[in-house]
Design an enzyme around this catalytic site. Structure first.
Site, short mmCIF file in Angstrom:
data_model
loop_
_atom_site.label_atom_id
_atom_site.label_comp_id
_atom_site.label_asym_id
_atom_site.label_seq_id
_atom_site.Cartn_x
_atom_site.Cartn_y
_atom_site.Cartn_z
N GLY A 232 -43.76 -15.25 -35.24
CA GLY A 232 -44.85 -14.55 -35.12
C GLY A 232 -45.25 -13.49 -33.92
O GLY A 232 -45.44 -12.32 -33.99
N CYS A 233 -44.69 -14.10 -32.94
CA CYS A 233 -44.97 -13.52 -31.63
C CYS A 233 -43.91 -12.22 -31.51
O CYS A 233 -44.22 -11.21 -30.90
CB CYS A 233 -44.74 -14.13 -30.44
SG CYS A 233 -46.05 -15.75 -30.33
N THR A 234 -42.67 -12.41 -31.80
CA THR A 234 -41.81 -11.42 -32.06
C THR A 234 -42.26 -10.24 -33.00
O THR A 234 -41.91 -9.17 -32.52
CB THR A 234 -40.40 -11.97 -32.77
OG1 THR A 234 -39.95 -13.07 -31.79
CG2 THR A 234 -39.20 -10.85 -32.77
#
Length: 156
Positions: A45-47
């Site tokens: 998700g952060c990527t």
């Protein structure tokens, strides 16, 4: 909303960031500063979220808006993450959770059935006077960056 007298002023802070620089909230030259808090470098998700901010970065700049990502990861981790994704903006390291606590993004979360304390994905827009003009908490990654961009573009 930016002219709202009820908009809270964000306390100035400084923190280490990539590029061997120190972030200072006070005195930022841009009309708006976007601070997006995310749980951890190199997670799906952060990527995805960081790549979406990367892909829209020129549009944020055109709206006189600077973007910064913040997590508890080390500067070394941030430098690797930034390089791997080709991020055109800096990442702020907050291993002591001082900035995370200032913005109230540390939460108890469920991960694989266990309660863990972590960063709740959140985004804040601060104007040049240091006023918090918009916040999103408990962010879902899909379409979020477009929503942030539309907000800053819509401001007078």
């Amino acid at each position: 909303m930016a002219d709202s007298p009820s908009a809270a002023t964000v306390e100035n802070f400084s923190a280490a960031m990539t590029g061997d620089q120190t972030f200072q909230l006070g005195g930022r030259p841009a009309k708006y500063t976007v601070l997006y808090f995310y749980p951890k470098d190199n997670t799906p998700g952060c990527t995805t979220e960081s790549m979406a901010f990367r892909d829209k970065h020129d549009e944020f700049l055109a709206a006189n808006t600077e973007v910064y990502g913040i997590s508890r990861d080390s500067l070394r981790s941030h430098e690797n993450f930034k390089s791997k994704l080709g991020l055109p903006f800096e990442l702020i390291s907050d291993p002591d959770e001082l900035v995370c606590n200032q913005f109230g993004v540390m939460k108890m979360k469920n991960m694989y059935g266990k309660k863990v304390r972590g960063v709740e994905r959140s985004t804040f827009v601060v104007d040049a006077q240091g006023r918090l003009v918009k916040e999103w908490r408990g962010v879902k990654v899909n379409d979020h960056v477009d929503e942030v961009l539309e907000f800053v573009k819509s401001q007078p």
